[in-house]
Design an enzyme around this catalytic site. Sequence first.
Site, mmCIF file in Angstrom:
data_model
loop_
_atom_site.group_PDB
_atom_site.id
_atom_site.type_symbol
_atom_site.label_atom_id
_atom_site.label_comp_id
_atom_site.label_asym_id
_atom_site.label_seq_id
_atom_site.Cartn_x
_atom_site.Cartn_y
_atom_site.Cartn_z
ATOM 1 N N CYS A 1 -65.851 -30.022 -67.879
ATOM 2 C CA CYS A 1 -64.428 -30.308 -68.090
ATOM 3 C C CYS A 1 -64.072 -30.257 -69.571
ATOM 4 O O CYS A 1 -64.743 -30.878 -70.395
ATOM 5 C CB CYS A 1 -64.083 -31.718 -67.631
ATOM 6 S SG CYS A 1 -64.203 -31.963 -65.900
ATOM 7 N N CYS B 1 -54.190 -23.100 -73.446
ATOM 8 C CA CYS B 1 -53.311 -24.178 -72.990
ATOM 9 C C CYS B 1 -52.428 -24.622 -74.148
ATOM 10 O O CYS B 1 -52.909 -24.762 -75.272
ATOM 11 C CB CYS B 1 -54.141 -25.365 -72.492
ATOM 12 S SG CYS B 1 -53.100 -26.707 -71.853
ATOM 13 N N CYS C 1 -59.919 -31.960 -76.114
ATOM 14 C CA CYS C 1 -60.151 -30.811 -75.233
ATOM 15 C C CYS C 1 -60.337 -29.522 -76.029
ATOM 16 O O CYS C 1 -59.509 -29.175 -76.875
ATOM 17 C CB CYS C 1 -58.959 -30.681 -74.286
ATOM 18 S SG CYS C 1 -59.046 -29.218 -73.232
ATOM 19 N N CYS D 1 -63.933 -23.984 -59.985
ATOM 20 C CA CYS D 1 -62.938 -24.509 -60.928
ATOM 21 C C CYS D 1 -62.198 -23.321 -61.531
ATOM 22 O O CYS D 1 -62.792 -22.491 -62.216
ATOM 23 C CB CYS D 1 -63.651 -25.326 -62.015
ATOM 24 S SG CYS D 1 -62.530 -25.938 -63.277
ATOM 25 N N GLU E 1 -61.638 -17.950 -67.903
ATOM 26 C CA GLU E 1 -62.889 -18.548 -67.457
ATOM 27 C C GLU E 1 -62.750 -19.257 -66.112
ATOM 28 O O GLU E 1 -61.728 -19.895 -65.834
ATOM 29 C CB GLU E 1 -63.387 -19.543 -68.506
ATOM 30 C CG GLU E 1 -63.953 -18.839 -69.705
ATOM 31 C CD GLU E 1 -64.218 -19.778 -70.852
ATOM 32 O OE1 GLU E 1 -65.363 -19.823 -71.325
ATOM 33 O OE2 GLU E 1 -63.285 -20.465 -71.278
ATOM 34 N N CYS F 1 -54.197 -31.619 -76.161
ATOM 35 C CA CYS F 1 -54.914 -32.900 -76.060
ATOM 36 C C CYS F 1 -56.054 -32.913 -77.076
ATOM 37 O O CYS F 1 -56.738 -31.899 -77.261
ATOM 38 C CB CYS F 1 -55.466 -33.084 -74.649
ATOM 39 S SG CYS F 1 -54.177 -33.011 -73.407
#
Length: 391
Positions: A337, A113, A120, A106, A93, A117
């Site tokens: 984000c 990932c 997220c 971005c 993305e 976290c």
Amino acid sequence: MSVVGQALVGMELVDLQAALGQAEPSFRARQIYDAIYRRRVTDLTAISNLPKNLRARLAEEFPLGVPQVEQRYDSVDGTRRYLLRLSDGKTVETVWMPEGERSTICISSQIGCPVDCKFCLTALMGLERGLSAGEIVGQVLRIAAENNLAANPGRVNVVMMGQGEPLLNLPNVIKATRLLTDPAGIAIPTRRITLSTSGIIPKIEELGREPVRPKLAVSLNASTEEQRRELMPITRKYHLKDLIEACRAYPLRPWEKLTFEYVLLGGVNDTDADARRVVRLLARLNAKVNLIALNPGPGIPFETPGAARVASFQAIVKGSMPCFVRKPRGLDVYAACGQLKRMESKEKTHLGLGRGVASPSTNPMTHFTASRYMAWMSGRSHTSSRWPNVE
Ligand code: SAH
Ligand code: SF4
């Protein structure tokens, strides 16, 4: 020896020369470099200053390597989230955020990932794989082509804040940075590219030794060691105290400040006492702080703090260093984000927003229409119009 099958995007001049082999004069590699990166052709047969047989050879032997658009999700605020298809069929993305003369792309550095976290959505994917330098650069080229940046260049910022932890893919991120910044090619100035990390300490040190490197942003997200360990388990390996030390030792360029990002989680890390601790932690650094009120998502067990709480936190930090609140972009299409997780529009209806921000009846993600969404956004009065704060 030719490197048959390797994509051209991602190759530096020396790689192109090696790929073409001795048979071609070296200026041909420069012509191809110029066409791909400066003129940004998306069709190899359109490089008209090359002889026909070389164009045919290129098209036959080398894929260009600019990813295809699989899906595009348009936000009512102008943000576009792209799902891009890579050569092995996997998708990644990338987000395009136009804002007047100043736009931001971005980009992702990995598919998914591994860092885990707790706030997220990308973390929920786990890591599929890292992206090659070409796949990182290819995102910028695809977005530039889709949004006709050649005709309308304006000022473009690139933030490595999409999927992934860029410092866990450092060699490819650095090579991509060289390609993105090369004045003979894509020519985005270094100071308009920002890399954001969760704090992989040895890699921060390695990054500092690179001659061509993006600006550095560090995701702080907590004000104490214990709190950070809960929210960002990576802290068990790379302690907050050592992270701050690594930041202190980081060789900033004369024009550069370290950016610290801080995701505000209602009732968790957003108190005035947290803000005062953040000030103390960063006291001896040449730092600025970007606050991000949590962007919610399914499976994320936190709430977005209210506008007054965000303002109070900001006021305290601002007393000691520059502190901005990042305006969320593309929330309605999961482009903001921490929301990049190949989300389909149908999943929107599962979202809930935190107290003090919007009541369920005004939640733009369950009932959004353009006007309702814009009204809701302006209700988030703590958001500054400067987004993202990349100078
Ligand atoms: N992996 C890198 C870069 C990608 S995340 C990093 O963590 O820094 C980009 C930013 O989004 C980080 O500052 C991260 O803290 C923030 N973020 C993650 N999830 C978020 C969420 N749900 N709401 C708001 N910001 C979030
Ligand atoms: Fe990875 Fe960054 Fe999300 Fe943490 S915030 S899981 S490091 S993408």
